[in-house]
Design an enzyme around this catalytic site. Structure first.
Site, mmCIF file in Angstrom:
data_model
loop_
_atom_site.group_PDB
_atom_site.id
_atom_site.type_symbol
_atom_site.label_atom_id
_atom_site.label_comp_id
_atom_site.label_asym_id
_atom_site.label_seq_id
_atom_site.Cartn_x
_atom_site.Cartn_y
_atom_site.Cartn_z
ATOM 1 N N ASP A 152 0.840 -1.191 0.000
ATOM 2 C CA ASP A 152 0.000 0.000 0.000
ATOM 3 C C ASP A 152 0.880 1.248 0.000
ATOM 4 O O ASP A 152 1.967 1.233 -0.582
ATOM 5 C CB ASP A 152 -0.931 -0.071 1.230
ATOM 6 C CG ASP A 152 -2.269 0.601 0.988
ATOM 7 O OD1 ASP A 152 -2.270 1.821 0.750
ATOM 8 O OD2 ASP A 152 -3.308 -0.072 1.041
ATOM 9 N N HIS A 228 -3.811 6.020 3.451
ATOM 10 C CA HIS A 228 -4.476 4.809 2.946
ATOM 11 C C HIS A 228 -3.846 3.529 3.500
ATOM 12 O O HIS A 228 -4.535 2.623 3.978
ATOM 13 C CB HIS A 228 -4.388 4.826 1.420
ATOM 14 C CG HIS A 228 -5.211 3.803 0.715
ATOM 15 N ND1 HIS A 228 -4.749 2.530 0.465
ATOM 16 C CD2 HIS A 228 -6.462 3.856 0.199
ATOM 17 C CE1 HIS A 228 -5.687 1.849 -0.185
ATOM 18 N NE2 HIS A 228 -6.734 2.643 -0.365
ATOM 19 N N SER A 556 -11.128 -0.819 -1.125
ATOM 20 C CA SER A 556 -9.852 -0.760 -0.400
ATOM 21 C C SER A 556 -10.057 -1.055 1.077
ATOM 22 O O SER A 556 -9.153 -1.559 1.733
ATOM 23 C CB SER A 556 -9.247 0.646 -0.498
ATOM 24 O OG SER A 556 -8.499 0.796 -1.659
#
Ligand SMILES: *[C@@H]1O[C@H](CO)[C@@H](O)[C@H](O)[C@H]1NC(C)=O
Ligand SMILES: *[C@@H]1O[C@H](CO)[C@@H](O)[C@H](O)[C@H]1NC(C)=O
Ligand SMILES: *[C@@H]1O[C@H](CO)[C@@H](O)[C@H](O)[C@H]1NC(C)=O
Ligand SMILES: *[C@@H]1O[C@H](CO)[C@@H](O)[C@H](O)[C@H]1NC(C)=O
Length: 774
Positions: A152, A228, A556
């Protein structure tokens, strides 16, 4: 996808600039015959460097030192070969070498988030599932041995979600590292966050060749500047953190799915995307390091498996016993919008939780509409103000794109903005910067009735399409329209839930129509998890707020939920293969919501289908004890690949074995022992598959079949009863699907199911039927 288009544009722009000074180079991924290495090269890397050197002396387009530095990565597990920066002539000439199997240009992948900012935490019901009185194993203890690798944007190691208090020593088999770099030291890791690495060579190359990277924007280390990666890693395996809150607005407990599992972060995504060459390097390393689960909330388009970096790397992972969970994509509700559809990958779609954040818009005509919001600042008071909705000077005012609103028209007013094109939170910033004091963010047909809450920079209410249309109509028909916005905090036990998120990507599967995808859905709307303190909750540059937790939406977010649950299953059943774990999660998924009705789809409010929810919504408790599993060996996956019409070289790219001949293949790829069915009649009326199930329940278990079929298809299963003597026994059944004559079905799709059941278990497989070639 808007963000994808933007990335491609930047990518080509930088190539074009590079072209003015040197030959046009770009990154290529080169597949080599691994076993063809001449003995005089001590390592594969030596061999690859030499191959590149000879190339530049042939083409005379480069000095030797340049060609040396053009080798980016050597891959040994996830892929056999290397990546290098080459011009097209060099790439072409490589292909003529007998040791080279294939040369592919690097591709860019994107994160599957809708960048929802947000808010604070409440208990996620999933957290309570693992108190099974019938299961003597202490899964919490056992999950200390399970390592989840997250590819990520990196990690914020100081987050309380990576607190290692009470964690025992790191498993001795772990070969990972805490790679130091800018603002990141080996001390940043601990017994919870046991590894962190970064991979940026492909990204550098695509950004104009190494030096051109904007250093001040990119931290060259595993540190997460985006949020994220911290969010997904803590969703999968974050420690329990009480009193988590965003901007002090509310409070609750935040925790991951497998709170005792270990996390290793592999940073492969940068400001302009995630490059295939870097992803492959991250997967290669994660496999070598010894992760048990790989969580990847990113993806690209729909390409054959031998051109799909993630599918190629995931095959090796699967072969080594690593469970790979990927997001399905956020391109719904469009059909055929899935990413990551390889059958050895768990493809995860998104649904809602039973939690909501209501907010209200009261119009001048006294109509009161309910929407959602995570706005956390000062309210706009109770006095109605002017309401506008207009295209403005350059015709994009309805979307509230940057520069599209006239301050004279907007000042002191509430602005209606259509959802779409730019980020929802950016629309709020555009309204605020133009002097607006509030925003009504109204869905259009594309987003339907799905509401995603954001922590906007100004008072803002998000409403569905129907309400949006009523408000638009009011503004158009009223001489002096007004509105006042107010906020209702947090509400639990929302019904119905879960509902499939409108953005969740949909089938059919364009790569292999005979494999039903997505595989299942998990929570992916308004998910609370840890956040990077390098960025505000909206992710906007002008958002200077710092928050330790944030709420985001996207597949996600649902992907790491499944990664964490898979880690718990791995702890409970250490000998199960990734395909067995996948089967357990799929065949126990549920397809009714908390009102006991079939799952609904937020996109239209109608009933959902397996093309949106796959096998259904994950049920971690039931998955622990599935009764039967559909297992798949590597040889069967190879037979599957051979049945797709791929060349032997293409199959080798994926399966990385020198001895593949494709002597054994299925007559139909749907023959793979998959836990769900996708039947394509196309030019035939009868489709027959054999499946094999393994008893992982009790000795002496007996199952009977229950078939549900649409009126247009006759389904028969033989035998109708399966009696297992022992645990571990395998039995086969054959299912025959016959399309009935007469009906004009060219535009239709239907769905059914095959369930093996007894008093203790329901082993459910959805079936999708199509009558046309997809
Ligand atoms: C980690 O958790 C322990 C136990 O809950 C707590 O005492 C400690 O303060 C925490 N450390 C950090 C840095 O949050
Ligand atoms: C719209 O017009 C404004 C000037 O009124 C300009 O600054 C802005 O760049 C334009 N935006 C677009 C998207 O054309
Ligand atoms: C092919 O090679 C793999 C190892 O690379 C081995 O496991 C497999 O048995 C071999 N298959 C055949 C048919 O020789
Ligand atoms: C079947 O329906 C499709 C559209 O639904 C139509 O285009 C086609 O002509 C029909 N075929 C027949 C044989 O009626």
């Amino acid at each position: 996808m808007a963000s994808m288009a933007c990335i491609s544009f930047l990518f080509f722009l930088s190539l074009a600039i590079a072209a003015t000074t040197t030959a046009v180079k770009q990154t290529y991924i080169v597949h080599m015959r691994h076993d063809a290495k001449p003995d005089h090269f001590p390592t594969h890397q030596d061999w690859y460097s030499s191959t590149l050197q000879s190339l530049s002396s042939e083409t005379q387009s480069d000095s030797d030192s340049d060609s040396l530095s053009s080798l980016l990565y050597t891959y040994s597990s996830a892929f056999h070969g290397f990546s290098a920066s080459l011009d097209p002539a060099q790439a072409e000439s490589l292909l003529s070498s007998p040791s080279v199997v294939g040369v592919y240009p690097d591709t860019v992948y994107t994160l599957h988030t809708t960048r929802t900012p947000a808010f604070l935490g409440l208990n996620n019901d999933l957290n309570l599932y693992f108190h099974d009185p019938h299961h003597p194993l202490d899964i919490d203890q056992a999950s200390h041995d399970v390592i989840i690798g997250v590819l990520d944007t990196g990690v914020w190691p100081e987050s309380a979600s990576f607190n290692d208090s009470g964690m025992p020593e790191i498993p001795a088999r772990w070969r990972g590292q805490c790679q130091s770099g800018q603002d990141f030291s080996p001390k940043s890791c601990n017994k919870k966050l046991i590894g962190a690495r970064f991979f940026s060579k492909g990204y550098h190359m695509a950004s104009g060749g190494g030096g051109a990277l904007k250093k001040h924007l990119e931290v060259e280390s595993p540190r997460d500047q985006d949020g994220h990666g911290t969010h997904t890693a803590s969703t999968a395996a974050g420690s329990v953190v009480s009193d988590a809150s965003l901007l002090g607005y509310a409070s609750g407990t935040a925790r991951g799915m497998a709170t005792h599992a270990r996390v290793a972060a592999y940073k492969v995504c940068w400001t302009n995307g995630c490059f295939g060459s870097d992803i492959l390097a991250g997967m290669d390393q994660a496999i070598e390091d010894g992760v048990d689960v790989l969580s990847m909330s990113l993806g690209g388009g729909s390409t054959p498996y031998y051109r799909d970096t993630i599918a190629i790397g995931a095959f090796t992972a699967m072969e080594k016993g690593i469970f790979v969970s990927c997001s399905a994509g956020n391109s719904g509700p469009n059909k055929a919008s899935l990413a990551n559809v390889a059958p050895w990958i768990m493809t995860v779609g998104a649904g809602t939780l039973d939690r909501d954040f209501p907010a209200y818009a009261i119009l001048g005509n006294k109509q009161r509409f309910t929407g959602v919001s995570l706005y956390s600042g000062k309210g706009m008071g109770s006095k109605p103000v002017g309401l506008i909705y207009e295209k403005g000077s350059n015709g994009t005012g309805n979307l509230c794109l940057p520069g599209s609103l006239q301050p004279e028209a907007v000042r002191g007013k509430v602005v209606v903005c259509d959802r779409g094109i730019n980020a929802r939170v950016e629309k709020g910033a555009v309204v605020r910067d133009a002097g607006g004091i509030g925003m009504i963010l109204a869905n259009t047909a594309a987003s339907g009735e799905e509401l995603v809450a954001d922590s906007h920079l100004l008072p803002a209410v998000a409403v569905g399409r129907k309400v949006g249309d009523m408000i638009r109509q009011y503004v158009r028909s009223e001489a002096n329209p007004t509105a006042v916005l107010s906020f209702g905090g947090t509400v639990l036990n929302v019904r119905p839930s879960p509902v499939v998120a409108a953005f969740s990507s949909r089938g059919p599967n364009m790569v292999t129509p005979q494999i039903l995808k997505p595989d299942l859905i998990g929570p992916g709307v308004n998910i609370l998890a840890a956040w990077s303190e390098a960025v505000g909750p909206t992710g906007l540059e002008k958002d200077t707020r710092k928050t330790r937790f944030n709420i985001m939406s996207g597949t996600s977010m649902s992907c790491p939920h499944i990664s964490g649950v898979a880690a718990l299953l791995k702890a409970a059943h250490p000998t199960w293969s990734p395909s067995a774990i996948k089967s357990a999660l799929m065949t126990t998924a549920y397809v009714v919501d908390n009102t006991h009705s079939p799952l609904r789809d937020a996109a239209g409010g109608e009933l959902s289908t397996p093309w949106a929810h796959g096998s259904g919504h994950v049920d971690p408790q039931k998955a622990l004890s599935p009764g039967l599993i559909y297992d798949i060996s590597t040889e069967e996956y190879v037979a599957f690949l051979c049945s797709l019409g791929y060349t032997v070289e293409h199959v080798q790219t994926i399966a990385k074995r020198p001895n593949i001949t494709c002597a054994k293949k299925f007559n139909d790829p749907g023959q793979l022992n998959y836990p769900s069915f996708s039947v394509v009649f196309a030019n035939k009326r009868v489709v027959r598959y054999t499946r094999q199930v393994t008893n992982v329940g009790a000795a002496g278990s007996v199952y009977e079949v229950a078939i549900s079929a649409p009126p247009t298809v006759a389904v028969t299963v033989k035998p109708t009863k399966l009696a297992f003597k022992n645990v571990g026994d395998k039995l086969r059944y054959t299912v025959t699907f016959v399309a009935k004559k007469g009906a004009n079905l060219s535009a239709r799709n239907e769905f059914g199911s095959i369930v093996w059941r007894n008093a203790d278990h329901q082993v459910r497989s959805p079936v999708a039927f199509s009558w046309t070639q997809i």
